[in-house]
Design a protein around this motif. Structure first.
Motif, mmCIF file in Angstrom:
data_model
loop_
_atom_site.group_PDB
_atom_site.id
_atom_site.type_symbol
_atom_site.label_atom_id
_atom_site.label_comp_id
_atom_site.label_asym_id
_atom_site.label_seq_id
_atom_site.Cartn_x
_atom_site.Cartn_y
_atom_site.Cartn_z
ATOM 1 N N VAL A 8 -25.910 63.111 74.103
ATOM 2 C CA VAL A 8 -27.325 63.054 73.728
ATOM 3 C C VAL A 8 -27.577 61.814 72.871
ATOM 4 N N ALA A 9 -26.665 61.540 71.927
ATOM 5 C CA ALA A 9 -26.807 60.361 71.059
ATOM 6 C C ALA A 9 -26.822 59.087 71.895
ATOM 7 N N LEU A 10 -25.897 58.970 72.840
ATOM 8 C CA LEU A 10 -25.853 57.776 73.694
ATOM 9 C C LEU A 10 -27.116 57.645 74.536
ATOM 10 N N LEU A 11 -27.628 58.765 75.055
ATOM 11 C CA LEU A 11 -28.855 58.714 75.848
ATOM 12 C C LEU A 11 -30.047 58.270 74.990
ATOM 13 N N LEU A 12 -30.135 58.793 73.774
ATOM 14 C CA LEU A 12 -31.233 58.408 72.892
ATOM 15 C C LEU A 12 -31.133 56.941 72.482
ATOM 16 N N ILE A 13 -29.941 56.520 72.122
ATOM 17 C CA ILE A 13 -29.773 55.116 71.719
ATOM 18 C C ILE A 13 -29.985 54.200 72.919
ATOM 19 N N GLY A 14 -29.542 54.619 74.098
ATOM 20 C CA GLY A 14 -29.806 53.853 75.316
ATOM 21 C C GLY A 14 -31.292 53.801 75.627
ATOM 22 N N GLY A 15 -31.986 54.910 75.381
ATOM 23 C CA GLY A 15 -33.430 54.942 75.561
ATOM 24 C C GLY A 15 -34.134 53.973 74.628
ATOM 25 N N GLU A 16 -33.550 53.761 73.465
ATOM 26 C CA GLU A 16 -34.114 52.805 72.510
ATOM 27 C C GLU A 16 -34.083 51.388 73.085
ATOM 28 N N VAL A 17 -33.070 51.095 73.878
ATOM 29 C CA VAL A 17 -32.980 49.775 74.507
ATOM 30 C C VAL A 17 -34.110 49.602 75.523
ATOM 31 N N VAL A 18 -34.425 50.674 76.262
ATOM 32 C CA VAL A 18 -35.471 50.613 77.283
ATOM 33 C C VAL A 18 -36.861 50.634 76.645
ATOM 34 N N LEU A 19 -37.049 51.489 75.630
ATOM 35 C CA LEU A 19 -38.342 51.627 74.947
ATOM 36 C C LEU A 19 -38.155 51.339 73.461
ATOM 37 N N GLY A 21 -38.424 50.568 69.529
ATOM 38 C CA GLY A 21 -39.336 51.005 68.495
ATOM 39 C C GLY A 21 -38.609 51.654 67.339
ATOM 40 N N TYR A 22 -37.317 51.746 67.394
ATOM 41 C CA TYR A 22 -36.433 52.276 66.358
ATOM 42 C C TYR A 22 -36.420 53.804 66.248
ATOM 43 N N PHE A 23 -37.411 54.495 66.792
ATOM 44 C CA PHE A 23 -37.504 55.933 66.594
ATOM 45 C C PHE A 23 -36.337 56.669 67.247
ATOM 46 N N MET A 24 -36.085 56.387 68.530
ATOM 47 C CA MET A 24 -35.006 57.090 69.233
ATOM 48 C C MET A 24 -33.632 56.702 68.692
ATOM 49 N N LEU A 25 -33.514 55.498 68.166
ATOM 50 C CA LEU A 25 -32.246 55.072 67.577
ATOM 51 C C LEU A 25 -31.838 56.005 66.444
ATOM 52 N N TRP A 26 -32.778 56.305 65.557
ATOM 53 C CA TRP A 26 -32.455 57.127 64.392
ATOM 54 C C TRP A 26 -32.242 58.586 64.752
#
Length: 145
Positions: A8-19, A21-26
């Motif tokens: 889940v962490a990798l998917l969220l951090i990967g999503g941060e690359v696509v979109l 905005g820093y939110f999904m990274l944290w």
């Protein structure tokens, strides 16, 4: 089951690359932290995991908002006008290379010419920049003494 949180962490951090905005990274960092907690406490229930993850996500986003974001957005002292060249010219003096007639003229600024607006003045008169309107410098006459 800890590996699920890391995925889940990798998917969220990967999503941060696509979109970006820093939110999904944290939130992804919170999910990775949850995976570490679950490694230490493997028999934690699903409800407890959800609650702890929610707390981690809130704390990580709050830490970003209050600690990290202000440092990222801070403009170093002296660079407030870095990309606004016209504002950097306020207070400086130049010589008219085209007389100001009917409130419009040109002044030599560096190796170029800028449009100026101000009182009617003859060619070669010294002026001081008092403001800027778009790409036109507002000027006033300078007493040469």
């Amino acid at each position: 089951m800890h590996y699920v949180w890391w995925i889940v962490a990798l998917l969220l951090i990967g999503g941060e690359v696509v979109l970006p905005g820093y939110f999904m990274l944290w939130i992804g960092i919170a999910a990775a932290a949850m995976g570490i907690v679950l490694l230490a406490v493997p028999d934690m229930g699903a409800l407890a995991q959800a609650i702890v993850f929610g707390v981690f996500a809130f704390v990580s986003c709050f830490a970003y908002w209050k600690l990290v974001r202000p440092r990222i957005e801070r403009v170093p002292h002296g660079n407030e006008r870095l990309n606004r060249r016209g504002e950097q010219l306020v207070g400086q003096r130049f010589v008219l290379c085209e007389a100001i007639v009917n409130g419009r003229g040109k002044a030599k600024v560096g190796d170029g010419m800028w449009l100026v607006a101000g009182p009617d003045l003859p060619l070669g008169a010294p002026v001081e920049v008092i403001g800027i309107d778009g790409t036109t410098l507002r000027v006033k006459a300078v007493d040469v003494g």
